[in-house]
Design an enzyme around this catalytic site. Structure first.
Site, PDB file in Angstrom:
ATOM      1  N   PHE A  67      58.440  95.178  45.287  1.00  0.00           N
ATOM      2  CA  PHE A  67      58.132  93.877  45.871  1.00  0.00           C
ATOM      3  C   PHE A  67      59.215  92.853  45.542  1.00  0.00           C
ATOM      4  CE2 PHE A  67      54.056  95.929  45.887  1.00  0.00           C
ATOM      5  CZ  PHE A  67      53.456  95.452  47.035  1.00  0.00           C
ATOM      6  N   CYS A  68      59.211  91.756  46.306  1.00  0.00           N
ATOM      7  CA  CYS A  68      60.115  90.630  46.086  1.00  0.00           C
ATOM      8  C   CYS A  68      60.073  90.187  44.636  1.00  0.00           C
ATOM      9  CB  CYS A  68      59.697  89.464  46.992  1.00  0.00           C
ATOM     10  SG  CYS A  68      60.461  87.888  46.597  1.00  0.00           S
ATOM     11  N   PRO A  69      61.147  89.961  43.931  1.00  0.00           N
ATOM     12  CA  PRO A  69      62.530  90.047  44.405  1.00  0.00           C
ATOM     13  C   PRO A  69      63.218  91.351  44.027  1.00  0.00           C
ATOM     14  CG  PRO A  69      62.504  88.870  42.337  1.00  0.00           C
ATOM     15  CD  PRO A  69      61.095  89.403  42.563  1.00  0.00           C
TER      16      PRO A  69
ATOM     17  N   ASP B   6      59.318  95.626  51.979  1.00  0.00           N
ATOM     18  CA  ASP B   6      58.761  94.329  51.613  1.00  0.00           C
ATOM     19  C   ASP B   6      59.246  93.293  52.634  1.00  0.00           C
ATOM     20  OD1 ASP B   6      57.681  92.283  49.840  1.00  0.00           O
ATOM     21  OD2 ASP B   6      59.767  91.858  49.378  1.00  0.00           O
TER      22      ASP B   6
END
Lengths: 132, 77
Positions: free
Chosen positions: B14-16, B41
């Site tokens: 997932f981000c980042p 993502d």
């Protein structure tokens, strides 16, 4: 925040995991994007950074926080990455540390210093400051 | 389409995460190298091109494949 701000300071005063995570994420991405970043952790914001909290894994969360814990990188890793790949300094608030009788040794190893508000203003001078 | 010098498979992160992987790879790369990231993502598909623009790298493509994105940048400096 101005478009060309090259210095960002974040004041984190909450122990809610969502805010801690957001502050850590913004700080690390800003640092990795070439900005000079200072994260000032104060009041209950320090609680998630205590070694005891980390050991017990007891964080104050809402629904998003639960999902973050299940799926996302821990905020401590975000900070470590920001420090590794950019300029990210983390400070603990001297007042909160004093009233709680905590020392730097009670906190996980991401803090550069324990400082007061005057020192923080000197560090943050000329840049943008956001409070969470 | 430019041939990628290196492909980073950040699917599942997932981000980042995908951005961090790309930044690490960009640091290790030579100027002119093409770096491609695979990410499922959606946030990263928007965020990676923004980061590249800010840092002065060229975004070569942001393509949606089956259930994931392919994003390539060229290291410019």
């Amino acid at each position: 925040m101005t478009k060309n701000a090259q210095k960002l300071s974040i004041v984190l005063a909450s122990e809610e995991l969502e805010k801690v995570h957001a502050a850590s994420l913004i700080a690390s991405v800003a640092a990795m994007s070439g900005m000079e970043v200072h994260l000032f952790v104060t009041m209950n914001g320090l609680v998630p950074f205590l070694k005891s909290t980390q050991a017990e894994g007891r964080f104050r969360t809402g629904v998003v926080g639960e999902a973050l814990r299940a799926k996302a990188q821990p905020f401590t890793e975000l900070i470590a990455n920001g420090k590794e790949l950019g300029t990210l300094k983390v400070y603990a608030c001297a007042l909160a540390m004093d009233v709680m009788n905590w020392s730097k040794a009670d906190l996980i190893d991401v803090f550069d210093d324990v400082i007061g508000v005057s020192a923080f203003f000197n560090i943050a001078a000329g840049g943008a400051i956001v409070t969470m | 389409m430019a041939q990628a010098t290196k492909t980073i498979d950040a699917r599942g992160s997932f981000c980042p995460g995908p951005l961090m992987e790309l930044i690490k790879a960009t640091r290790a790369a030579e100027v002119g190298d093409v770096l491609e990231v695979l990410s499922n993502d959606a946030g990263s598909a928007k965020d990676i091109p923004e980061w590249a623009k800010k840092m002065g790298h060229t975004v070569l493509y942001v393509e949606e494949a089956e259930g994931y994105w392919k994003i390539a940048i060229k290291k410019e400096r």
